[in-house]
Design a protein around this motif. Structure first.
Motif, PDB file in Angstrom:
ATOM      1  N   ARG A 163       8.582   1.557 -19.405  1.00 52.26           N
ATOM      2  CA  ARG A 163       9.380   2.354 -18.475  1.00 52.26           C
ATOM      3  C   ARG A 163       8.837   2.193 -17.051  1.00 52.26           C
ATOM      4  O   ARG A 163       9.613   2.096 -16.093  1.00 52.26           O
ATOM      5  CB  ARG A 163       9.339   3.820 -18.895  1.00 52.26           C
ATOM      6  N   ALA A 164       7.510   2.121 -16.921  1.00 53.27           N
ATOM      7  CA  ALA A 164       6.912   1.968 -15.592  1.00 53.27           C
ATOM      8  C   ALA A 164       7.380   0.671 -14.935  1.00 53.27           C
ATOM      9  O   ALA A 164       7.626   0.628 -13.725  1.00 53.27           O
ATOM     10  CB  ALA A 164       5.387   2.000 -15.700  1.00 53.27           C
ATOM     11  N   VAL A 165       7.526  -0.391 -15.747  1.00 59.28           N
ATOM     12  CA  VAL A 165       8.038  -1.657 -15.208  1.00 59.28           C
ATOM     13  C   VAL A 165       9.459  -1.458 -14.704  1.00 59.28           C
ATOM     14  O   VAL A 165       9.811  -1.868 -13.588  1.00 59.28           O
ATOM     15  CB  VAL A 165       8.031  -2.773 -16.283  1.00 59.28           C
ATOM     16  N   GLY A 201      11.253   0.495  -6.741  1.00 52.93           N
ATOM     17  CA  GLY A 201      10.205  -0.164  -5.973  1.00 52.93           C
ATOM     18  C   GLY A 201       8.849  -0.064  -6.638  1.00 52.93           C
ATOM     19  O   GLY A 201       8.594   0.852  -7.430  1.00 52.93           O
ATOM     20  N   PRO A 202       7.947  -1.029  -6.321  1.00 53.37           N
ATOM     21  CA  PRO A 202       6.652  -1.123  -6.997  1.00 53.37           C
ATOM     22  C   PRO A 202       5.775   0.130  -6.842  1.00 53.37           C
ATOM     23  O   PRO A 202       5.049   0.480  -7.774  1.00 53.37           O
ATOM     24  CB  PRO A 202       5.994  -2.339  -6.352  1.00 53.37           C
ATOM     25  N   ARG A 203       5.863   0.813  -5.693  1.00 52.42           N
ATOM     26  CA  ARG A 203       5.044   2.020  -5.505  1.00 52.42           C
ATOM     27  C   ARG A 203       5.399   3.074  -6.564  1.00 52.42           C
ATOM     28  O   ARG A 203       4.520   3.699  -7.146  1.00 52.42           O
ATOM     29  CB  ARG A 203       5.267   2.609  -4.105  1.00 52.42           C
ATOM     30  N   ALA A 204       6.716   3.262  -6.770  1.00 50.79           N
ATOM     31  CA  ALA A 204       7.179   4.232  -7.774  1.00 50.79           C
ATOM     32  C   ALA A 204       6.699   3.801  -9.162  1.00 50.79           C
ATOM     33  O   ALA A 204       6.272   4.633  -9.975  1.00 50.79           O
ATOM     34  CB  ALA A 204       8.696   4.343  -7.742  1.00 50.79           C
ATOM     35  N   GLY A 205       6.739   2.494  -9.422  1.00 43.40           N
ATOM     36  CA  GLY A 205       6.270   1.978 -10.704  1.00 43.40           C
ATOM     37  C   GLY A 205       4.795   2.268 -10.895  1.00 43.40           C
ATOM     38  O   GLY A 205       4.365   2.689 -11.976  1.00 43.40           O
ATOM     39  N   LEU A 206       4.004   2.034  -9.843  1.00 41.60           N
ATOM     40  CA  LEU A 206       2.553   2.283  -9.928  1.00 41.60           C
ATOM     41  C   LEU A 206       2.275   3.772 -10.139  1.00 41.60           C
ATOM     42  O   LEU A 206       1.350   4.139 -10.874  1.00 41.60           O
ATOM     43  CB  LEU A 206       1.857   1.777  -8.669  1.00 41.60           C
ATOM     44  N   ALA A 207       3.090   4.638  -9.511  1.00 39.67           N
ATOM     45  CA  ALA A 207       2.914   6.076  -9.696  1.00 39.67           C
ATOM     46  C   ALA A 207       3.170   6.450 -11.155  1.00 39.67           C
ATOM     47  O   ALA A 207       2.434   7.253 -11.751  1.00 39.67           O
ATOM     48  CB  ALA A 207       3.845   6.845  -8.765  1.00 39.67           C
ATOM     49  N   ALA A 208       4.222   5.855 -11.748  1.00 40.34           N
ATOM     50  CA  ALA A 208       4.533   6.125 -13.159  1.00 40.34           C
ATOM     51  C   ALA A 208       3.395   5.621 -14.040  1.00 40.34           C
ATOM     52  O   ALA A 208       3.027   6.243 -15.045  1.00 40.34           O
ATOM     53  CB  ALA A 208       5.851   5.457 -13.551  1.00 40.34           C
ATOM     54  N   LEU A 209       2.825   4.477 -13.651  1.00 38.53           N
ATOM     55  CA  LEU A 209       1.737   3.879 -14.421  1.00 38.53           C
ATOM     56  C   LEU A 209       0.474   4.736 -14.366  1.00 38.53           C
ATOM     57  O   LEU A 209      -0.269   4.845 -15.347  1.00 38.53           O
ATOM     58  CB  LEU A 209       1.449   2.479 -13.854  1.00 38.53           C
ATOM     59  N   ALA A 210       0.250   5.367 -13.214  1.00 34.81           N
ATOM     60  CA  ALA A 210      -0.971   6.147 -13.009  1.00 34.81           C
ATOM     61  C   ALA A 210      -1.092   7.308 -13.998  1.00 34.81           C
ATOM     62  O   ALA A 210      -2.182   7.795 -14.269  1.00 34.81           O
ATOM     63  CB  ALA A 210      -1.016   6.664 -11.576  1.00 34.81           C
ATOM     64  N   HIS A 219       1.345  -4.559  -8.701  1.00 33.10           N
ATOM     65  CA  HIS A 219       0.551  -4.787  -7.487  1.00 33.10           C
ATOM     66  C   HIS A 219       1.009  -6.056  -6.784  1.00 33.10           C
ATOM     67  O   HIS A 219       1.067  -6.106  -5.558  1.00 33.10           O
ATOM     68  CB  HIS A 219      -0.944  -4.883  -7.828  1.00 33.10           C
ATOM     69  N   GLU A 220       1.335  -7.085  -7.569  1.00 26.18           N
ATOM     70  CA  GLU A 220       1.808  -8.328  -6.956  1.00 26.18           C
ATOM     71  C   GLU A 220       3.088  -8.067  -6.163  1.00 26.18           C
ATOM     72  O   GLU A 220       3.229  -8.498  -5.021  1.00 26.18           O
ATOM     73  CB  GLU A 220       2.069  -9.388  -8.031  1.00 26.18           C
ATOM     74  N   ARG A 221       4.010  -7.324  -6.751  1.00 30.82           N
ATOM     75  CA  ARG A 221       5.278  -7.040  -6.060  1.00 30.82           C
ATOM     76  C   ARG A 221       5.034  -6.166  -4.834  1.00 30.82           C
ATOM     77  O   ARG A 221       5.798  -6.195  -3.876  1.00 30.82           O
ATOM     78  CB  ARG A 221       6.248  -6.362  -7.015  1.00 30.82           C
ATOM     79  N   ASP A 222       3.954  -5.392  -4.885  1.00 29.66           N
ATOM     80  CA  ASP A 222       3.631  -4.515  -3.757  1.00 29.66           C
ATOM     81  C   ASP A 222       2.863  -5.272  -2.669  1.00 29.66           C
ATOM     82  O   ASP A 222       2.532  -4.711  -1.627  1.00 29.66           O
ATOM     83  CB  ASP A 222       2.812  -3.324  -4.274  1.00 29.66           C
ATOM     84  N   GLY A 223       2.528  -6.535  -2.927  1.00 26.03           N
ATOM     85  CA  GLY A 223       1.847  -7.344  -1.934  1.00 26.03           C
ATOM     86  C   GLY A 223       0.331  -7.284  -1.986  1.00 26.03           C
ATOM     87  O   GLY A 223      -0.339  -7.917  -1.180  1.00 26.03           O
ATOM     88  N   ALA A 224      -0.226  -6.531  -2.936  1.00 29.89           N
ATOM     89  CA  ALA A 224      -1.687  -6.463  -3.061  1.00 29.89           C
ATOM     90  C   ALA A 224      -2.147  -7.631  -3.934  1.00 29.89           C
ATOM     91  O   ALA A 224      -2.497  -7.464  -5.097  1.00 29.89           O
ATOM     92  CB  ALA A 224      -2.100  -5.126  -3.672  1.00 29.89           C
ATOM     93  N   LEU A 225      -2.155  -8.824  -3.339  1.00 33.99           N
ATOM     94  CA  LEU A 225      -2.340 -10.041  -4.133  1.00 33.99           C
ATOM     95  C   LEU A 225      -3.727 -10.153  -4.761  1.00 33.99           C
ATOM     96  O   LEU A 225      -3.881 -10.616  -5.881  1.00 33.99           O
ATOM     97  CB  LEU A 225      -2.043 -11.273  -3.286  1.00 33.99           C
ATOM     98  N   GLU A 226      -4.736  -9.728  -4.011  1.00 28.66           N
ATOM     99  CA  GLU A 226      -6.098  -9.855  -4.535  1.00 28.66           C
ATOM    100  C   GLU A 226      -6.304  -8.990  -5.779  1.00 28.66           C
ATOM    101  O   GLU A 226      -6.828  -9.441  -6.792  1.00 28.66           O
ATOM    102  CB  GLU A 226      -7.101  -9.458  -3.458  1.00 28.66           C
ATOM    103  N   THR A 227      -5.841  -7.726  -5.684  1.00 25.41           N
ATOM    104  CA  THR A 227      -5.919  -6.820  -6.824  1.00 25.41           C
ATOM    105  C   THR A 227      -5.117  -7.392  -7.997  1.00 25.41           C
ATOM    106  O   THR A 227      -5.580  -7.392  -9.140  1.00 25.41           O
ATOM    107  CB  THR A 227      -5.330  -5.440  -6.450  1.00 25.41           C
ATOM    108  N   ALA A 228      -3.926  -7.900  -7.672  1.00 24.97           N
ATOM    109  CA  ALA A 228      -3.065  -8.438  -8.719  1.00 24.97           C
ATOM    110  C   ALA A 228      -3.744  -9.603  -9.443  1.00 24.97           C
ATOM    111  O   ALA A 228      -3.749  -9.668 -10.670  1.00 24.97           O
ATOM    112  CB  ALA A 228      -1.729  -8.879  -8.131  1.00 24.97           C
ATOM    113  N   ALA A 229      -4.365 -10.516  -8.662  1.00 27.46           N
ATOM    114  CA  ALA A 229      -5.012 -11.687  -9.264  1.00 27.46           C
ATOM    115  C   ALA A 229      -6.135 -11.252 -10.201  1.00 27.46           C
ATOM    116  O   ALA A 229      -6.278 -11.769 -11.316  1.00 27.46           O
ATOM    117  CB  ALA A 229      -5.554 -12.601  -8.172  1.00 27.46           C
ATOM    118  N   ARG A 230      -6.930 -10.263  -9.741  1.00 22.91           N
ATOM    119  CA  ARG A 230      -8.038  -9.783 -10.563  1.00 22.91           C
ATOM    120  C   ARG A 230      -7.499  -9.171 -11.867  1.00 22.91           C
ATOM    121  O   ARG A 230      -8.015  -9.429 -12.955  1.00 22.91           O
ATOM    122  CB  ARG A 230      -8.841  -8.748  -9.769  1.00 22.91           C
ATOM    123  N   LEU A 231      -6.421  -8.374 -11.746  1.00 26.32           N
ATOM    124  CA  LEU A 231      -5.862  -7.727 -12.932  1.00 26.32           C
ATOM    125  C   LEU A 231      -5.221  -8.721 -13.904  1.00 26.32           C
ATOM    126  O   LEU A 231      -5.311  -8.568 -15.121  1.00 26.32           O
ATOM    127  CB  LEU A 231      -4.829  -6.670 -12.519  1.00 26.32           C
TER     128      LEU A 231
END
Lengths: 135, 381
Positions: B304-306, B313-322, B339-351
């Motif tokens: 559902r978070a996806v 939008g990705p922020r809402a998805g991340l909030a649901a995920l939290a 995170h990738e869709r939100d533009g946080a590429l470094e975090t996304a790559a690590r995850l």
């Protein structure tokens, strides 16, 4: 013919020469690496030397019998110290020399920058053959 | 010689013998004997009623076996009666077999093997190949399962939900070698849907058809996963999609919603969109809410978070995920994607790299490793 196990380690083997973690490679380098491995297996299928190849998950658990009526013990906080197998290939070849030759070839799979990884592989013979009696 | 006909008749003949009181293992042996006999006799002398013929011969074999087994006991002498040949009602008996194979006393893997054997009519060798185990191992597993259900009397109707779960397990096993388990599961579920009228059976059939329709587009020739948004939609089987949607709509109209219908509704919304961008994500989120209400499964909330990420939008998805437990399987993969869709590429790559380490199959691990690699390559530039 004798069977040999070629072991690929996540941890426990000496560091490879071209030591860059896979998620730091480019997607094309990953594809080239995969293709090298599958071409290698295909070639061994043609020569009749291929037996089996499998990949393993990075996490495993050590387990030990802990006495009558008690659940087995599993390893606790020292998982990071153990040797971990990433996968294996079983080959059936004419000689130990051939097994070493093939392992050497497999270790040359391309990695980051398209250069061989020079990864250390372990070669272990199967204890299956009964010794030949020569009188 | 029509082998497809023989295979489709096997379960109902087996069902008749079980209903008449034959023990499952003995009935199976008798049916196998009858099939061998059919292969020998039918080409020269085809029967008018193939099923009636098989039932008669199998029942005779069963009686013979029982009789010779119990010859020392006189009371068995009365077991002389033979059935009159002729049409035999089908649906009811096959259904009994489905329930027997999904009996709660069996482990899921035994239930799956037994279903493929008894209802699907696959050979032990075919099932063993599909599961990549030696034939002897599979033969043992099946005979152990048969022993487990040997004493079971099906005097009460079994649980349809258990049968559906077993069929869904078969569907999700994928395939290897000469048996396509997904196609086999579709065939068996079709058969079941023909035998009983139940909205969840229709829901499962619709779900399987909708997933199956996208199969050709889901992987590349060399076995790489293709995410839904990147799939070539011209390779989807539109006839199967239309059929699945038709079955689903008829089931939903009956207003007895269940989890398979809800899952099928989500699959239908994905399959129905001409492009990924045109997908009706808000409605998919609503279906995930229904599904969560029906199942209470945390995995549903993860998916559902996806969907929320796509709809709002990705922020809402991340909030649901939290709000969810980060130990859930695929949690890291979902977090990476958002995170990738939100533009946080470094975090996304690590995850992505972390998710790859926890992946449960090779195709998934390679896919996640590639995603990490792609982002890392972009970051270096």
């Amino acid at each position: 013919m004798a069977k040999y196990l070629l072991l690929k380690h996540y941890r426990g083997a000496p560091a490879p020469v071209n030591d860059v973690p896979m998620d730091r490679w480019s997607p094309e380098e990953i594809t080239a690496h995969m293709r090298y491995m599958s071409d290698f297996a295909d070639r061994l299928k043609e020569t009749g030397e291929f037996v089996d190849a499998q990949a393993l998950a990075p996490e495993g658990t050590f387990v030990r019998y802990d006495g009558e009526g008690r659940p087995p013990v599993t390893d606790g906080p020292f998982a990071e110290t153990k040797d971990l197998i990433a996968g294996w290939m079983v080959i059936d070849v004419d000689s130990h020399e051939r097994a070493v030759e093939l392992a050497g070839e497999l270790s040359a799979a391309p990695g980051a920058g398209g250069r061989p990884i020079h990864e250390w592989l372990e070669v272990r013979p199967f204890l299956t053959e009964t010794p030949t009696v020569t009188e | 010689m029509d082998e497809v006909l023989l295979r489709s008749l096997t379960p109902s003949v087996l069902g008749v013998l079980c209903r008449r009181g034959a023990d499952f293992a003995a009935a199976e042996d008798a049916v196998q004997d009858a099939l061998v006999e059919a292969l020998r006799v039918w080409p020269a002398d085809p029967p008018r009623d193939p099923k009636g013929w098989l039932v008669t011969v199998a029942w005779r074999r069963f009686l013979d076996a029982t009789r010779s087994d119990a010859a020392r006991r006189r009371r068995e002498d009365r077991a002389e009666e033979e059935p009159a040949p002729g049409p035999v009602p089908a649906a009811d008996d096959t259904l009994r077999l489905y329930f027997l194979c999904a009996h709660p006393s069996l482990s899921p893997s035994s239930a799956v093997a037994l279903t493929l054997r008894a209802v699907g009519g696959l050979t032990t060798r075919q099932i063993a190949r599909a599961y990549l185990v030696p034939e002897a191992t599979m033969a043992q597993r099946i005979s152990r399962a048969k022993r487990t259900v040997a004493g079971v009397r099906l005097d009460r109707p079994g649980d349809v939900a258990t049968v559906l779960r077993v069929l869904y397990l078969v569907f999700n096993e994928g395939y290897s070698g000469d048996v396509d388990l997904a196609a086999e599961a579709v065939r068996l579920t079709r058969q079941l849907a023909g035998a009983i009228d139940h909205p969840e059976v229709a829901g499962l059939l619709a779900l399987m058809l909708l997933h199956h329709a996208r199969r050709a587009a889901r992987t590349t020739a060399d076995g790489r996963l293709v995410p839904l948004a990147e799939q070539d939609r011209t390779r989807w089987d539109t006839a199967l999609i239309a059929e699945g949607i038709g079955i689903l709509q008829a089931a939903l109209a009956r207003d007895r919603l269940g989890e398979f219908q809800a899952q099928a509704a989500i699959a239908a919304l994905n399959a129905d969109a001409p492009t990924a961008e045109e997908t009706d994500w808000p409605q998919i989120v609503e279906w995930y809410d229904e599904l969560w209400r029906l199942t209470g499964s945390p995995v549903v909330r993860l998916n559902r978070a996806v969907a929320v990420g796509e709809a709002d939008g990705p922020r809402a998805g991340l909030a649901a995920l939290a709000e969810l437990d980060s130990a859930l399987p695929r949690y890291a993969a979902v977090a990476a994607y958002l995170h990738e869709r939100d533009g946080a590429l470094e975090t996304a790559a690590r995850l992505y790299a972390e998710a790859a380490g926890r992946a449960s199959n090779l195709a998934e691990r390679d896919h996640l490793t590639r995603r990490a690699a792609r982002l890392n390559a972009r970051l270096r530039r």
